[in-house]
Design a protein around this motif. Structure first.
Motif, PDB file in Angstrom:
ATOM      1  N   GLY A 715       6.897  -1.139  -6.525  1.00  0.00           N
ATOM      2  CA  GLY A 715       6.048  -0.633  -5.451  1.00  0.00           C
ATOM      3  C   GLY A 715       5.237   0.574  -5.889  1.00  0.00           C
ATOM      4  O   GLY A 715       5.651   1.333  -6.774  1.00  0.00           O
ATOM      5  N   ILE A 717       3.281   4.035  -4.413  1.00  0.00           N
ATOM      6  CA  ILE A 717       2.958   4.978  -3.338  1.00  0.00           C
ATOM      7  C   ILE A 717       1.817   5.851  -3.834  1.00  0.00           C
ATOM      8  O   ILE A 717       1.927   6.488  -4.895  1.00  0.00           O
ATOM      9  N   ALA A 728      -5.821   3.262  -2.222  1.00  0.00           N
ATOM     10  CA  ALA A 728      -5.115   2.083  -1.705  1.00  0.00           C
ATOM     11  C   ALA A 728      -5.423   0.817  -2.489  1.00  0.00           C
ATOM     12  O   ALA A 728      -4.610  -0.122  -2.519  1.00  0.00           O
ATOM     13  N   ARG A 737       2.723  -4.063  -4.345  1.00  0.00           N
ATOM     14  CA  ARG A 737       2.705  -3.561  -2.966  1.00  0.00           C
ATOM     15  C   ARG A 737       2.387  -2.065  -2.970  1.00  0.00           C
ATOM     16  O   ARG A 737       2.832  -1.325  -3.849  1.00  0.00           O
ATOM     17  N   GLU A 739       1.867   1.601  -0.579  1.00  0.00           N
ATOM     18  CA  GLU A 739       1.909   2.433   0.618  1.00  0.00           C
ATOM     19  C   GLU A 739       0.967   3.606   0.346  1.00  0.00           C
ATOM     20  O   GLU A 739       1.222   4.431  -0.545  1.00  0.00           O
ATOM     21  N   LEU A 741      -0.825   7.019   1.280  1.00  0.00           N
ATOM     22  CA  LEU A 741      -0.702   8.223   2.101  1.00  0.00           C
ATOM     23  C   LEU A 741      -1.953   9.075   1.928  1.00  0.00           C
ATOM     24  O   LEU A 741      -2.500   9.200   0.823  1.00  0.00           O
ATOM     25  N   THR A 765       7.932  12.732   3.366  1.00  0.00           N
ATOM     26  CA  THR A 765       7.184  11.531   3.770  1.00  0.00           C
ATOM     27  C   THR A 765       7.062  10.559   2.609  1.00  0.00           C
ATOM     28  O   THR A 765       7.161   9.335   2.790  1.00  0.00           O
ATOM     29  N   ALA A 769       8.459   6.810   2.626  1.00  0.00           N
ATOM     30  CA  ALA A 769       7.591   5.677   2.288  1.00  0.00           C
ATOM     31  C   ALA A 769       8.215   4.832   1.188  1.00  0.00           C
ATOM     32  O   ALA A 769       8.129   3.596   1.193  1.00  0.00           O
ATOM     33  N   LEU A 773       9.125   0.931   1.357  1.00  0.00           N
ATOM     34  CA  LEU A 773       8.380   0.088   0.427  1.00  0.00           C
ATOM     35  C   LEU A 773       9.314  -0.713  -0.479  1.00  0.00           C
ATOM     36  O   LEU A 773       9.111  -1.908  -0.711  1.00  0.00           O
TER      37      LEU A 773
END
Length: 787
Positions: A715, A717, A728, A737, A739, A741, A765, A769, A773
């Motif tokens: 994943g 982030i 993103a 994948r 996440e 922020l 945070t 996440a 995730l």
């Protein structure tokens, strides 16, 4: 001085030809060239017609090779027609006007083959560009770099409605502050805008405004036919009627013709003998010719006005014209986007003595000897030296930019220190850097550079505070050798100044390396001018600070959200957001070279922060420097079984580092990716994909190589103090994948800790996440611990 008759005859004939060619070019694009998509092509025949005489007078009779012109956008067809007659535009390009790779809708430095000095299109910006280009010419000359080249005039052809643009007024004020010289603005005063007829008496307001800013004003209202009529018995009454006639009425009568003029003149003035005789002795056609003989359409009047200027003070010419003069819809309030019909063009063709099939012939229809005209064109002063664009040698950039690192620093602080180190030396690079800022010089850390290099002005001016022995951190001495151009609070002016400085190698033949600073949130104030500068391929570096919500106590008005996306989306601009000062030094060095590359170069945007961060203790290897300039490097390289990678940009480095340390206790092989330029990563990835689609080499991009070792189920982030969409897209590179922020709402006041927690940029945070995730379950709160 009277204009020599044979010269006037040729110039008048060329004006007639320019009007035909510009009108025909537009007509051909809209009515003759095949139309594959049903869209109206357009082209502004009326706006072109009102400038045909003025532009012909300038290009064929007045301009010198060193002069530079910003053409009114809607007069682009006239410009192309003139260049065609001078042999610098092709029939093929004119036939494809507003088509793919044809002559452009509006003059473009980068997309037109003819000799465009300044791109125009976004109204008002090209006008202001001439003002700042004149200031840059003064800068170059004052530094002793134009010894072999004469000064040129910077000339703008301005529509009267274009003067509604606010950036023009901002530029005028700055020009007054800086002692503007060698600038002409020629106002096409046709008294019509896109939608309406302009207000009565605007010329008086314009005259007052320009004179208040130190300009000379020359009003060219009456042509020679009018002047001769005024000298006849009853002529003064005719002049008075013309002066008092409302704009709408005059425009309407020009459209209706001589009979309408006759009726209104006789009705309004009455039977006064001499006046009636003056009117009645002219046919309807002759009366219309008289009443439409405004100064802007009279070659002799325009030449006399231009050639009477024998000084370098700025001059505003207010030239009265009729929109669409000589065309069937002249004066009509709906003529802005109007096009001649096929039958109207046929009538116009016959009136111009153009034979069918010879519409593109350069001198077709002119009654004068063609050999004589060709000889005249060959000797036109403006075009006698051929291409008028210069080039300049590239400035050597040292192998590294020095900066003394301390344990805790902000990138904004580092920016000032890097420039200060450059200012200490006597390198060619330091000599050619010129800085500028809209009244935020001190607060963006340019102060040390200015202290060492001084402010630019045409005359010496010593800092009075220092002279009076009043303690001050900064020494504000002005001189012709200074290297900082201080501006007022107007971001539009900043970016147009950067555009002018960044084109000096082409305009003046002397390369400058401009560096501008402003507050990052206020990029949006000057965004149109920034886009304009990049469209012209001007080369500069802009340092914007502070970024994001890190200026927490200032609140949302001084915090930026969308600027990382602007940096990514803006063509011609490479954007960076370093976290550490050693990264910034690498990026600035790369930027000074990038600004000088011919084909693949451009401008540079540095998104900096006032947030003080712990600086890494490391050796800057060539490999690390290369990765930093390419956009990213591994601050913590992931292992072969990585479940998670945290990718961060800029000032959120401490939160990303803390979260990585905490998560590393329970997550295998976690990686930490430091992204210095989402823009460079994305553009490299996009270019590689396009190359592969076209059958080119399958060489992976930098971000593809960095993320290739990650397992498919790893994943990502992403964290940025800005809009999360900036990073993103990383999941699309190899299908991981993500996440994302970031900040999507206006900020508020508080501490950085308060705001980062509120907007979801803090370590907790990031950890939450990661839980969602990697396992798809409920987030698990982790107590923050020291790393």
């Amino acid at each position: 001085m009277p204009i020599e008759p044979s010269r006037l005859e040729i110039l008048s004939a060329l004006t007639r030809k320019v009007l035909w060619l510009s009108s025909w070019t537009i007509h051909h694009a809209n009515h003759i060239r095949p139309d594959s998509d049903g869209l109206k092509v357009g082209g502004h025949q009326a706006s072109s017609a009102s400038l045909a005489t003025i532009m012909s007078a300038l290009y064929f009779g007045v301009l010198k090779p060193e002069d530079r012109v910003a053409v009114k956008p809607h007069a682009s067809p006239v410009f192309h027609a003139i260049q065609y007659l001078l042999g610098q535009q092709t029939r093929e390009k004119l036939e494809n006007f507003r088509g793919f790779k044809g002559a452009q809708s509006y003059p473009s430095r980068t997309k037109d083959i003819d000799d465009v000095d300044f791109s125009t299109g976004s109204v008002g910006l090209g006008v202001a560009q001439t003002l700042f280009s004149s200031l840059v010419q003064d800068y170059v000359k004052s530094h002793g770099w134009m010894k072999d080249r004469p000064e040129g005039r910077m000339i703008a052809l301005v529509g009267d409605a274009e003067l509604d643009e606010g950036n023009i007024f901002e530029a005028l004020l700055e020009g007054w502050k800086q002692g503007l010289r060698n600038t002409w603005w020629v106002i096409d005063y046709n008294r019509q805008s896109l939608d309406a007829v302009i207000h009565e008496g605007l010329w008086e307001k314009l005259e007052t405004m320009f004179r208040n800013f130190g300009w000379d004003v020359v009003i060219v209202k009456y042509g020679k036919l009018m002047q001769a009529a005024f000298a006849e018995p009853g002529g003064e009454a005719l002049r008075k009627w013309i002066d008092n006639c409302p704009n709408q009425m005059y425009a309407a009568l020009c459209f209706q013709g001589g009979a309408a003029f006759r009726k209104h003149l006789l009705d309004d003035i009455g039977d006064q003998g001499a006046v009636t005789k003056l009117i009645e002795k002219r046919s309807d056609d002759e009366l219309l010719a008289l009443m439409s003989n405004l100064g802007g359409h009279d070659m002799a009047s325009m030449l006399e006005a231009f050639e009477a200027i024998d000084h370098d003070r700025p001059v505003c010419f207010i030239a009265y014209t009729i929109k669409g003069v000589g065309l069937p819809f002249q004066g009509h309030k709906d003529n802005h986007a109007g096009l001649m019909t096929v039958s109207q063009m046929e009538t116009f063709r016959k009136a111009q003595n153009i034979r069918p099939g010879h519409e593109w012939d350069r001198l077709e229809g002119l009654p004068l000897d063609h050999t004589r005209i060709e000889k005249f064109l060959k000797n036109v002063t403006f075009a006698r030296d051929g291409a008028r664009r210069f080039d300049a040698p590239k400035i050597e950039v040292p192998a590294q930019l020095n900066v003394t690192l301390t344990p805790r620093m902000a990138t904004q602080q580092g920016f000032g220190l890097i420039l200060n180190e450059l200012a200490r030396g006597d390198t060619k690079l330091a000599e050619r850097i010129v800085t500028t800022s809209p009244d935020v010089t001190v607060s963006t850390n340019l102060g040390p550079w200015v202290n060492r290099r001084g402010l630019f002005a045409m005359a010496e001016n010593t800092d009075l505070f220092r002279k009076e022995k009043i303690p001050s951190t900064f020494a504000w001495d002005y001189s012709p050798k200074g290297q900082h151009m201080e501006l007022g609070i107007a971001e539009m002016n900043l970016f147009i100044m950067l555009s002018a400085l960044g084109l000096s190698h082409s305009i003046n033949g002397e390369r400058l390396l401009p560096v501008g600073t402003l507050y990052d949130p206020f990029i949006e104030r000057g965004l149109d001018a920034l886009n304009y500068a990049c469209y012209q391929d001007a080369r500069f570096m802009v340092a914007a600070t502070p970024s994001g919500i890190t200026l927490a106590p200032e609140g949302g008005a001084h915090q930026s959200i969308a600027t990382p996306l602007i940096g990514m989306a803006q063509d011609g601009l490479s954007s960076f957001e370093p976290a550490f000062v050693d990264e910034l030094a690498v990026i600035m060095r790369w930027g000074f070279e990038h600004m000088q590359r011919d084909e693949d170069g451009g401008s540079v945007y540095l998104r900096l922060s006032t947030r003080t961060l712990d600086q890494p203790q490391r050796t800057m290897t060539p490999e690390l420097a290369s990765d930093i300039a390419a956009g990213a490097y591994w601050l913590r390289k992931p292992g072969p079984n990585a479940e998670l990678v945290i990718a961060y940009t800029g000032a959120v480095a401490p939160e990303a580092i803390e979260a990585t340390g905490l998560l590393g206790e329970s997550r295998r092989d976690i990686g930490l990716l430091a992204i210095t330029s989402a823009d460079r990563l994305h553009s490299g990835w996009s270019a590689s994909r396009k190359l592969r689609r076209s059958g080119g080499p399958r060489e992976p991009s930098h971000i593809e190589r960095l993320l290739a070792p990650l397992p498919r189920d790893c994943g990502l982030i992403t964290v940025i103090d800005g809009h999360p969409a900036t990073l993103a897209w990383l999941g699309s590179v190899h299908g991981h994948r993500v996440e994302a922020l970031g900040v999507e709402k206006f900020g508020q006041t508080g501490t950085i800790g308060d705001l980062y927690a509120h907007y979801g940029l803090d370590a907790n945070t990031i950890i939450d996440a990661a839980a969602g995730l990697t396992f798809g379950g409920s987030p698990i709160r982790h107590r923050k611990m020291a790393v």
